[in-house]
Design an enzyme around this catalytic site. Structure first.
Site, PDB file in Angstrom:
ATOM      1  N   ALA A 161       0.890  -1.238   0.021  1.00 43.86           N
ATOM      2  CA  ALA A 161      -0.062   0.045  -0.099  1.00 43.86           C
ATOM      3  C   ALA A 161       0.973   1.371   0.018  1.00 43.86           C
ATOM      4  O   ALA A 161       2.018   1.129   0.385  1.00 43.86           O
ATOM      5  CB  ALA A 161      -1.030  -0.117   1.103  1.00 43.86           C
ATOM      6  N   GLY A 166      -0.022  -5.175   0.953  1.00 37.71           N
ATOM      7  CA  GLY A 166      -1.180  -5.029   0.287  1.00 37.71           C
ATOM      8  C   GLY A 166      -0.894  -5.872  -1.011  1.00 37.71           C
ATOM      9  O   GLY A 166      -2.018  -6.584  -1.674  1.00 37.71           O
ATOM     10  N   GLU A 184      -1.519  -9.528  -0.319  1.00 34.87           N
ATOM     11  CA  GLU A 184      -2.884  -9.570   0.051  1.00 34.87           C
ATOM     12  C   GLU A 184      -3.901  -9.592  -1.003  1.00 34.87           C
ATOM     13  O   GLU A 184      -4.667 -10.500  -1.037  1.00 34.87           O
ATOM     14  CB  GLU A 184      -3.119  -8.485   1.065  1.00 34.87           C
ATOM     15  CG  GLU A 184      -2.726  -8.528   2.519  1.00 34.87           C
ATOM     16  CD  GLU A 184      -2.684  -7.304   3.244  1.00 34.87           C
ATOM     17  OE1 GLU A 184      -3.107  -7.529   4.525  1.00 34.87           O
ATOM     18  OE2 GLU A 184      -2.538  -6.307   2.750  1.00 34.87           O
ATOM     19  N   GLU A 219       4.542  -5.391   7.503  1.00 31.94           N
ATOM     20  CA  GLU A 219       3.955  -4.177   8.045  1.00 31.94           C
ATOM     21  C   GLU A 219       4.350  -4.051   9.634  1.00 31.94           C
ATOM     22  O   GLU A 219       4.481  -2.755  10.176  1.00 31.94           O
ATOM     23  CB  GLU A 219       2.247  -4.579   8.074  1.00 31.94           C
ATOM     24  CG  GLU A 219       1.592  -4.255   7.027  1.00 31.94           C
ATOM     25  CD  GLU A 219       1.476  -5.636   5.956  1.00 31.94           C
ATOM     26  OE1 GLU A 219       0.832  -5.579   5.121  1.00 31.94           O
ATOM     27  OE2 GLU A 219       2.152  -6.710   6.402  1.00 31.94           O
TER      28      GLU A 219
END
Length: 261
Positions: free
Chosen positions: A67, A112, A115, A135
């Site tokens: 992200a 992300g 994911e 993260e």
């Protein structure tokens, strides 16, 4: 398909290809990317010509490197929660799309990006691909489904190790733990994904759709209820033209012509 700012979406020979196109930023996910990805999924869902979907990233360095940290950095608690909810909503939409989705992972799939790959049905990795949920090194945790899908794919113990350490793993390790389905040379990732997508697209769209539904829903049920779901879906297919065509073609020793009806 219409034009987008941060992604590309094309359709050819019953296969849709969504490309996250922010190579300058290693295809990092921001609100605009997520919103356009959601719009592309909606368009694909409504397009009866599409029978399989590929998700990939532009360039050779990254599938999606994560992200967008610059967008997340100054969010407050409520804004961060809303951002997580947005990502989860869109990735769940992709996961539950009636059409099968293949991730063609051509580089970094971190945070992300990992994911996003996990929200796809099948993952094909280039031999230089890297996966991870780093993260915790940023003082946060996975927020787009990583803590849930990773455990379901590779088991709780390995998932916790990856989530707790922020370790980045290579394609071979990802294959070993069941995170990816197959590894090919980086230059062949999209070609391999397209070949697999076309194979799937040649089968009964309804049979594939119901198979996906059986796995996605059945995995969260006890075995007895999951088998009941399978029997219900199996029986329903006997009311379709695809079933009649498929079995007739088999008995007549010819290739079937499925219409998704």
């Amino acid at each position: 398909m219409r034009e987008f700012n941060t992604i590309e979406c094309t359709v050819a020979e019953n296969v849709a290809v969504i490309t996250i196109n922010r190579s300058k930023f290693l295809n990092a996910l921001n609100t605009e990317v997520l919103t356009e990805l959601s719009e592309a999924i909606d368009l694909i869902d409504k397009d009866s010509t599409v029978r399989a979907v590929i998700v990939t990233g532009a360039g050779e360095k990254a599938f999606v490197a994560g992200a967008d940290i610059s967008e997340m950095q100054n969010k407050d608690v409520l804004e961060a929660r809303e951002f997580s909810s947005l990502g989860n909503k869109i990735f769940s939409k992709l996961e539950n799309l009636k059409k099968p989705v293949i991730a063609a992972v051509n580089g970094f799939a971190l945070g992300g990006g990992c994911e996003l790959a996990m929200a796809c049905d099948i993952r094909i990795a280039g031999n230089r691909a890297k996966f991870g949920q780093p993260e915790v090194g940023l003082g946060i945790m996975a927020g787009f489904g990583g803590s849930q899908r990773l455990a379901r794919l590779v088991g709780a113990g390995i998932a916790k190790e990856i989530l707790f350490t922020g370790e980045i793993i290579n394609a071979e390790r990802a294959y070993e733990i069941g995170l990816v389905n197959r590894i090919v040379d980086t230059s062949e990732v999209l070609e391999e994904a397209n070949k697999l997508a076309k194979t799937i697209a040649s089968k009964s769209p309804l049979g594939v759709c119901f198979s996906k539904k059986a796995v996605n829903e059945g995995i969260n049920l006890d075995l007895e209820r999951a088998l009941s779901l399978e029997a219900e879906l199996f029986g329903t297919l006997f009311s379709t033209k695809d079933q009649s065509e498929g079995m007739s073609a088999f008995l007549e020793k010819r290739e079937p012509s499925f219409k998704g009806e």
